[in-house]
Design an enzyme around this catalytic site. Structure first.
Site, PDB file in Angstrom:
ATOM      1  CG  ASP A  30      -2.097   0.917   1.097  1.00 16.22           C
ATOM      2  OD1 ASP A  30      -2.364   1.394  -0.030  1.00 16.22           O
ATOM      3  OD2 ASP A  30      -2.752   1.178   2.116  1.00 16.22           O
ATOM      4  CD1 TRP A  35       7.435   6.310  -2.800  1.00 20.30           C
ATOM      5  CD2 TRP A  35       6.930   6.746  -4.947  1.00 20.30           C
ATOM      6  NE1 TRP A  35       8.613   6.325  -3.511  1.00 20.30           N
ATOM      7  CE2 TRP A  35       8.330   6.595  -4.829  1.00 20.30           C
ATOM      8  CE3 TRP A  35       6.395   7.020  -6.200  1.00 20.30           C
ATOM      9  CZ2 TRP A  35       9.193   6.707  -5.925  1.00 20.30           C
ATOM     10  CZ3 TRP A  35       7.252   7.148  -7.286  1.00 20.30           C
ATOM     11  CH2 TRP A  35       8.630   6.988  -7.146  1.00 20.30           C
ATOM     12  NE  ARG A  43      -4.262   6.842  -7.161  1.00 23.25           N
ATOM     13  CZ  ARG A  43      -4.150   6.535  -5.872  1.00 23.25           C
ATOM     14  NH1 ARG A  43      -3.898   7.481  -4.977  1.00 23.25           N
ATOM     15  NH2 ARG A  43      -4.303   5.298  -5.467  1.00 23.25           N
ATOM     16  CD  GLU A  77     -13.725  -4.923  -1.418  1.00 21.35           C
ATOM     17  OE1 GLU A  77     -12.539  -5.273  -1.205  1.00 21.35           O
ATOM     18  OE2 GLU A  77     -14.673  -5.734  -1.437  1.00 21.35           O
ATOM     19  CG  ASN A  78      -7.998  -2.045  -5.275  1.00 21.70           C
ATOM     20  OD1 ASN A  78      -7.095  -2.863  -5.090  1.00 21.70           O
ATOM     21  ND2 ASN A  78      -8.221  -1.053  -4.414  1.00 21.70           N
ATOM     22  CD1 TRP A  79     -13.389  -5.046  -8.990  1.00 22.33           C
ATOM     23  CD2 TRP A  79     -12.791  -4.374 -11.033  1.00 22.33           C
ATOM     24  NE1 TRP A  79     -12.829  -6.125  -9.636  1.00 22.33           N
ATOM     25  CE2 TRP A  79     -12.457  -5.741 -10.894  1.00 22.33           C
ATOM     26  CE3 TRP A  79     -12.508  -3.725 -12.242  1.00 22.33           C
ATOM     27  CZ2 TRP A  79     -11.844  -6.471 -11.911  1.00 22.33           C
ATOM     28  CZ3 TRP A  79     -11.908  -4.457 -13.257  1.00 22.33           C
ATOM     29  CH2 TRP A  79     -11.577  -5.814 -13.085  1.00 22.33           C
ATOM     30  NE  ARG A  81      -7.585   1.949  -5.583  1.00 18.26           N
ATOM     31  CZ  ARG A  81      -6.388   2.034  -5.027  1.00 18.26           C
ATOM     32  NH1 ARG A  81      -5.359   2.405  -5.746  1.00 18.26           N
ATOM     33  NH2 ARG A  81      -6.208   1.733  -3.757  1.00 18.26           N
ATOM     34  NE  ARG A 198      -3.024  -1.315   4.371  1.00 17.87           N
ATOM     35  CZ  ARG A 198      -4.281  -1.376   3.973  1.00 17.87           C
ATOM     36  NH1 ARG A 198      -5.090  -2.263   4.494  1.00 17.87           N
ATOM     37  NH2 ARG A 198      -4.740  -0.545   3.050  1.00 17.87           N
ATOM     38  CB  SER A 206      -8.023  -3.395   2.860  1.00 23.64           C
ATOM     39  OG  SER A 206      -7.685  -2.193   3.526  1.00 23.64           O
TER      40      SER A 206
HETATM   41  C1  IPE Z   1      -5.537  -2.714  -0.241  1.00 24.62           C
HETATM   42  O1  IPE Z   1      -5.181  -1.391  -0.385  1.00 24.62           O
HETATM   43  C2  IPE Z   1      -5.501  -3.411  -1.561  1.00 24.62           C
HETATM   44  C3  IPE Z   1      -4.186  -3.598  -2.162  1.00 24.62           C
HETATM   45  C4  IPE Z   1      -3.053  -3.295  -1.620  1.00 24.62           C
HETATM   46  C5  IPE Z   1      -4.208  -4.224  -3.462  1.00 24.62           C
HETATM   47  P1  IPE Z   1      -6.272  -0.230  -0.598  1.00 24.62           P
HETATM   48  O2  IPE Z   1      -5.498   1.006  -0.729  1.00 24.62           O
HETATM   49  O3  IPE Z   1      -7.203  -0.593  -1.693  1.00 24.62           O
HETATM   50  O4  IPE Z   1      -7.083  -0.290   0.786  1.00 24.62           O
HETATM   51  P2  IPE Z   1      -7.950   0.824   1.510  1.00 24.62           P
HETATM   52  O5  IPE Z   1      -9.005   1.281   0.545  1.00 24.62           O
HETATM   53  O6  IPE Z   1      -7.043   1.927   1.890  1.00 24.62           O
HETATM   54  O7  IPE Z   1      -8.518   0.144   2.716  1.00 24.62           O
HETATM   55  C1  IPE Z   2      -1.519   0.214  -3.396  1.00 19.88           C
HETATM   56  O1  IPE Z   2      -1.297   1.571  -3.426  1.00 19.88           O
HETATM   57  C2  IPE Z   2      -1.736  -0.381  -4.762  1.00 19.88           C
HETATM   58  C3  IPE Z   2      -3.094  -0.875  -4.995  1.00 19.88           C
HETATM   59  C4  IPE Z   2      -4.100  -0.795  -4.167  1.00 19.88           C
HETATM   60  C5  IPE Z   2      -3.328  -1.493  -6.273  1.00 19.88           C
HETATM   61  P1  IPE Z   2      -2.506   2.596  -3.453  1.00 19.88           P
HETATM   62  O2  IPE Z   2      -2.879   2.866  -4.864  1.00 19.88           O
HETATM   63  O3  IPE Z   2      -3.625   2.122  -2.588  1.00 19.88           O
HETATM   64  O4  IPE Z   2      -1.820   3.878  -2.836  1.00 19.88           O
HETATM   65  P2  IPE Z   2      -2.461   4.901  -1.811  1.00 19.88           P
HETATM   66  O5  IPE Z   2      -3.004   4.115  -0.658  1.00 19.88           O
HETATM   67  O6  IPE Z   2      -3.552   5.628  -2.549  1.00 19.88           O
HETATM   68  O7  IPE Z   2      -1.332   5.793  -1.422  1.00 19.88           O
HETATM   69 MG    MG Z   3      -4.083   2.370  -0.646  1.00 24.18          MG
END
Ligand code: IPE
Ligand code: IPE
Ligand code: MG
Length: 255
Positions: A30, A35, A43, A77-79, A81, A198, A206
């Site tokens: 994460d 970063w 991003r 849940e990343n869908w 985004r 993490r 998560s």
């Molecule tokens: C968890 O990180 C999923 C991955 C690292 C792939 P997220 O950034 O999606 O989690 P939340 O939304 O902060 O809980």
């Molecule tokens: C983790 O980094 C990568 C994935 C969830 C795919 P993030 O994209 O969640 O980065 P932050 O949490 O927004 O900094």
């Molecule tokens: Mg994140």
């Protein structure tokens, strides 16, 4: 006469006591976005550098003899985004398999993919299948890739599969045990993670490995994933090694 409980029943397995290395490290990678933001970059640049960090960590894991590394690459849940970020993450996975698979294979690493593959586009599904197929006979480290993965979804799919078997008469109600559930999860046959790391300062799961984490040790660090390196992994492992795992029992130290 009933046997009194044996002291050894309460002692954790040899590899899991104090001073031991973890067999299985799971990583919640994460902080890619933050970063990039800190550097005034998009991003996507964070994700790109995150992939470089992943390469370093896989090589290091092999070097230090880890048996399993699980990486949380894309959650169910990343869908949610923005579409452009989702499609960048899909292209990064494609790039990872296309560019890195042969090195991974040569390092005798076996790839296992967990998560719901049905929800992925056929091209990505085919690549994941290819990675598993090519490396399935490898006997070194196992790299478990959690992609389109969410624990609640995984547990629901396991429950559905058991319910189907029961409805069709293949199993009885009493057959639904913790072992039977574990055997239907995507992680069937993979030992539970000893250590879950993490990065980025967030302290939550998560929706990652919620069933499997029952007795995992947790390690949180502030480092953003793209900056996570060999020394950072060594620190997490050293911290793990200083802990005492009890698994609900008591150890000689506290008796
Ligand atoms: C968890 O990180 C999923 C991955 C690292 C792939 P997220 O950034 O999606 O989690 P939340 O939304 O902060 O809980
Ligand atoms: C983790 O980094 C990568 C994935 C969830 C795919 P993030 O994209 O969640 O980065 P932050 O949490 O927004 O900094
Ligand atoms: Mg994140």
């Amino acid at each position: 006469m009933t046997a009194s409980p044996d002291r050894t029943d309460m002692t954790p397995p040899a590899r899991e006591g104090q001073g031991c290395a973890p067999r299985h490290v799971a990583l919640i990678m994460d902080g890619n976005g933050r970063w990039a933001k800190e550097r005034g970059l998009p991003r996507s640049e964070g994700h790109r550098h995150g992939l470089d960090a992943l390469r370093r960590i896989i090589r290091h894991g092999v070097r230090i003899g880890l048996e399993y590394i699980t990486i949380y690459s894309f959650s169910s849940e990343n869908w949610s985004r923005p579409a452009s970020e989702v499609s960048f993450l899909m292209s990064l996975l494609r790039r990872f398999v296309q560019r890195d698979l042969s090195e991974i294979h040569q390092a005798n690493v076996r790839i296992r993919v967990i998560g719901d593959r049905q929800g992925l586009e056929p091209g990505i599904r085919a690549l994941l299948n290819e990675a598993e197929e090519l490396t399935k006979a490898n006997s070194g480290m196992t790299l478990v890739v959690a992609f389109n993965y969410g624990s609640r979804d995984e547990i629901a799919r396991a429950a559905r599969s058991l319910a189907k078997d029961m409805a069709e008469g293949r199993i009885a109600l009493e057959d639904i045990t913790p072992d039977a559930i574990a055997g239907r999860l995507d992680t069937a046959g993979i030992p539970d993670p000893d250590l879950i790391v993490r990065t980025s300062g967030e302290m939550r799961l998560s929706n990652f490995l919620m069933w499997q984490a029952a007795y995992s040790e947790f390690y949180f660090c502030d480092t953003y994933w793209p900056d996570f390196d060999e020394a950072a992994l060594d620190r997490a492992i050293a911290d793990f090694s200083s802990r005492e795992r009890r698994f609900g029992g008591v150890t000689a130290k506290v008796l």
